[in-house]
Design a protein around this motif. Structure first.
Motif, PDB file in Angstrom:
ATOM      1  N   THR A 199      27.636 -23.099  33.685  1.00 42.07           N
ATOM      2  CA  THR A 199      27.823 -22.993  35.127  1.00 42.07           C
ATOM      3  C   THR A 199      28.660 -24.160  35.642  1.00 42.07           C
ATOM      4  O   THR A 199      28.783 -25.200  34.979  1.00 42.07           O
ATOM      5  CB  THR A 199      26.471 -22.970  35.848  1.00 42.07           C
ATOM      6  OG1 THR A 199      25.790 -24.210  35.599  1.00 42.07           O
ATOM      7  CG2 THR A 199      25.611 -21.810  35.343  1.00 42.07           C
ATOM      8  N   ASP A 252      28.010 -26.175  38.091  1.00 47.63           N
ATOM      9  CA  ASP A 252      27.224 -27.392  38.330  1.00 47.63           C
ATOM     10  C   ASP A 252      26.995 -28.145  37.025  1.00 47.63           C
ATOM     11  O   ASP A 252      27.022 -29.386  36.997  1.00 47.63           O
ATOM     12  CB  ASP A 252      25.894 -27.065  39.033  1.00 47.63           C
ATOM     13  CG  ASP A 252      25.009 -26.124  38.242  1.00 47.63           C
ATOM     14  OD1 ASP A 252      25.462 -24.995  37.986  1.00 47.63           O
ATOM     15  OD2 ASP A 252      23.886 -26.507  37.886  1.00 47.63           O
ATOM     16  N   LYS A 312      18.204 -22.266  40.627  1.00 51.14           N
ATOM     17  CA  LYS A 312      19.404 -22.333  39.787  1.00 51.14           C
ATOM     18  C   LYS A 312      20.592 -21.686  40.482  1.00 51.14           C
ATOM     19  O   LYS A 312      21.711 -22.219  40.458  1.00 51.14           O
ATOM     20  CB  LYS A 312      19.149 -21.634  38.436  1.00 51.14           C
ATOM     21  CG  LYS A 312      20.349 -21.668  37.507  1.00 51.14           C
ATOM     22  CD  LYS A 312      20.039 -21.051  36.151  1.00 51.14           C
ATOM     23  CE  LYS A 312      21.265 -21.127  35.228  1.00 51.14           C
ATOM     24  NZ  LYS A 312      20.972 -20.576  33.869  1.00 51.14           N
ATOM     25  N   MET A 365      24.321 -23.061  41.539  1.00 51.70           N
ATOM     26  CA  MET A 365      25.531 -22.378  41.108  1.00 51.70           C
ATOM     27  C   MET A 365      26.470 -22.106  42.284  1.00 51.70           C
ATOM     28  O   MET A 365      27.680 -22.326  42.197  1.00 51.70           O
ATOM     29  CB  MET A 365      25.166 -21.058  40.412  1.00 51.70           C
ATOM     30  CG  MET A 365      24.511 -21.220  39.053  1.00 51.70           C
ATOM     31  SD  MET A 365      23.923 -19.650  38.346  1.00 51.70           S
ATOM     32  CE  MET A 365      25.478 -18.747  38.187  1.00 51.70           C
TER      33      MET A 365
END
Length: 513
Positions: A81, A83, A138, A142
Motif C-alpha cells: 500500500t 502508506d 487500514k 490507504m
C-alpha cells in the motif's frame, strides 16, 4: 495452451500452443529474453522495436506460467500500500510508485490500439471493502496515503456488495483484460519485426564475460550482449532467491445466477485478501473469485484452499457451477517492492524482473520499459526504486548450496527395495506421499490406472525436500518455489533440472521429460 498445473484456467480456451520457430539457425543476438509471460513478451517486443535483435526462449509455451494463471486485474494501487511505501521508502519514492500503474495501463492501451488487439480490455472502477473495524483502520490509512501520492482513492456510499462491510473506497481508472489474447498478439508482432521465439527450450545456465554472454539451453548454446530473466525468479542459484518468497493463490470462476453482481473490480482487506471480477468466456459471464494465498509448499492439503474459497463465495454470492478452478504462483519481495533491473552479482549485462506480489500484469508491463531503457540508455526513472541491488545479500550466501544441473535416472533391480517402498507408501490411486527408506527420501505418486512414479524427493536446486500439491498434482519445493510434475518434469524455476527418477528395470518407459 498448456500451463503449470493440472487444473485448467479460463484463459487456456484461447490457444493450445503458440506457433513458434522449431529451430533457430542464428546463434548470436543482441538480447536473449528468458520467459514467455507478459514480462518476457512485452520486453522482447519493446527491445525489438528499438532495433535490437532478440531471441525469446520459453521452457514450455507462451503464457505457461503466471500469465496463464492470473486473474488479470490492472490496478493503480498495489499489494504494497502507499502508506507502507511512504513509511519504508519515503513520500517521493511512493509518488514515483504511484505513476507505475497509470503508465503500465497506458502502455497496454497503446499496444491494443497500435496492433488492434482484441483482448476484452475494459476500464473499470475498483472498490476496496473493509469488512470490520480493523480493516477500516487500514483502509483509512490507504485512502490518506493515496491522496498524498496523487491516486484518486476515496470513501464512497451506495455500493452493493453481498458481504457485510463497514466502509468502502473507490479507485477510478482501473482495468481488466484477457492476458493470453494480449500476449499472443504481442508475440506475433515481435516475430513480424524480426524477433525469434523458441518454445520447449529450457535455459540451463549462462556464462558471462565482460561484453558477451553465452546461454546454455536444451536446444543448444546462444550468445548475446544482454540477457533478461523474465521468469518467476532467475533460474539456477542467485541472491534473489533469498530476497523473494514463492506464494500460491487460488481462483475459481463461477456461473453467475441471473447475471447479478457488479461489473467493477472488488477487493476486501482480509489477510490474505479476496478479489473479484467478471469476464465473458464463450458467451458466458463468469464471476472470478481469488484468494486463500499461502507460501508454496507450506500447505499440507492444497485442495482445502479451493474448498475454503468456494464455500466462502457460495455463502455470500448467488452463483452457479464452478466452471474453472486453478492456482498460480507469484513471489513476495522482502521489502514489498519488486526487483526490476540489473541482476546482483552480474557484470551489468544481465537483468531480472521478479517479486511482483499480486500485481504481475502491471509490474510485468512496466518491466518492459524499465529494462529496455536500461539496456539502450542505461537510465530509467524507476531504476533506483526497483533496483534489485538495493537489498544486500545476507550473511552466509557464499555457502549457499550450488545447484545440481545433472539430469539423472537410477535403475534399481532390488526386489526388496521395490516392495519396501510400496509398503511404506500404501497409496490408493491418485494419491502421493514422501517416504524415507535407508537414508533416502522418495516422492511417490500412484496414477488412477495404477502406474506408480517414484522420484528422489530432493529438489535439485538447493536440496530441499519437495511436498505434494494435491490440487495441482505437482511436487512443490517449500524453499524457493521450484515445482515438478508427477513424472519429475520441471514446471517452475529456479531449478533448471527435474527430480531424479527411479526405475525398477531398464525396460520401463523412459519418456523424455
Amino acid at each position: 495452451m498448456f500451463r503449470d498445473g493440472a487444473r485448467k484456467s479460463m484463459w487456456q480456451e484461447e490457444i493450445k500452443r503458440f506457433s513458434a520457430d522449431e529451430n533457430i539457425n542464428e546463434k548470436n543476438f543482441d538480447v536473449i529474453i528468458v520467459g514467455g509471460g507478459i514480462t518476457g513478451v512485452s520486453t522482447a517486443l519493446e527491445l525489438q522495436k528499438r532495433g535490437k535483435k532478440c531471441l525469446l526462449i520459453e521452457a514450455s509455451n507462451i503464457g505457461f506460467g503466471t500469465t496463464g494463471g492470473t486473474t488479470a486485474h490492472l490496478n493503480t494501487f498495489f499489494d504494497t500500500t502507499f502508506d507502507e511505501a511512504i513509511n519504508d521508502f519515503g513520500e517521493d519514492q511512493a509518488k514515483l510508485l504511484a505513476n507505475v500503474g497509470t503508465e503500465a495501463i497506458e502502455i497496454i492501451q497503446e499496444n491494443i490500439s497500435q496492433y488492434q488487439i482484441d483482448c476484452d480490455f475494459e476500464k473499470k472502477i475498483g472498490y476496496i471493502f473493509a469488512l470490520d473495524e480493523k480493516q477500516n483502520n487500514k483502509l483509512e490509512k490507504m485512502v490518506e496515503a493515496a491522496e498524498k501520492v496523487g491516486i484518486n482513492m476515496k470513501f464512497c456510499n451506495g455500493v452493493s456488495f453481498p458481504v457485510s462491510f463497514v466502509s468502502v473506497a473507490s479507485v477510478s481508472d482501473q482495468a481488466q483484460f484477457h492476458p493470453i489474447k494480449y500476449i499472443k498478439k504481442l508475440a506475433e508482432v515481435f516475430i513480424s519485426l524480426g524477433g525469434s521465439i523458441l518454445e520447449d527450450c529450457t535455459c540451463i545456465s549462462h556464462s558471462e564475460e565482460e561484453n558477451s554472454i553465452t546461454v546454455e539451453t536444451s536446444k543448444g548454446n546462444f550468445n548475446a550482449e544482454n540477457l533478461v530473466y523474465a521468469t518467476h525468479i532467475p533460474p539456477g542459484v542467485n541472491v534473489l532467491h533469498l530476497m523473494a518468497a514463492p506464494y500460491r493463490s487460488y481462483v475459481i470462476a463461477f456461473e453467475i445466477e441471473n447475471n447479478k453482481y457488479s461489473e467493477e473490480l472488488m477487493y476486501d482487506l482480509y489477510d490474505p485478501y479476496r478479489y473479484y471480477r467478471t469476464h465473458v468466456v464463450n458467451d458466458q459471464k463468469l464471476l472470478i473469485a481469488g484468494g486463500e494465498d499461502h507460501k508454496t509448499g507450506h500447505e499440507e492439503d492444497t485442495g482445502i484452499c479451493f474448498s475454503n474459497l468456494e464455500n466462502y463465495v457460495r455463502k455470500y454470492f448467488n452463483v452457479g457451477a464452478a466452471v474453472y478452478s486453478w492456482s498460480s504462483q507469484y513471489y513476495e519481495p522482502v521489502d514489498g517492492m519488486p526487483y526490476i533491473g540489473k541482476l546482483p552479482g552480474s557484470k551489468g549485462n544481465i537483468y531480472a524482473a521478479t517479486g511482483f506480489r499480486g500485481n504481475g500484469m502491471i509490474f510485468g508491463t512496466i518491466s518492459s520499459k524499465v529494462i529496455s531503457d536500461l539496456i539502450t540508455e542505461n537510465k530509467n526513472k524507476y531504476k533506483k526504486l526497483f533496483d534489485p541491488g538495493r537489498i544486500k545479500p545476507v550473511a552466509g550466501f557464499t555457502s549457499f548450496v550450488k545447484e545440481n544441473t545433472t539430469s539423472a535416472t537410477d535403475f534399481i533391480k532390488d526386489k526388496l527395495f521395490k516392495e519396501k517402498i510400496s509398503s511404506l507408501a500404501e497409496l490408493n490411486d491418485g494419491e502421493a506421499k514422501v517416504v524415507k527408506y535407508e537414508g533416502g527420501s522418495y516422492a511417490i505418486y500412484k496414477e488412477t490406472e495404477g502406474k506408480t512414479h517414484v522420484l528422489k524427493s530432493t529438489c535439485p536446486h538447493t536440496y530441499c525436500d519437495v511436498r505434494w500439491n494435491s490440487a495441482e498434482k505437482s511436487w512443490d519445493c517449500p524453499c524457493h518455489g521450484s515445482r515438478f510434475a508427477i513424472n519429475g518434469k520441471l514446471l517452475n524455476a529456479p531449478s533448471t533440472d527435474g527430480l531424479q527418477r527411479i526405475y525398477f528395470n531398464e525396460n520401463e518407459d523412459k519418456e523424455n521429460i
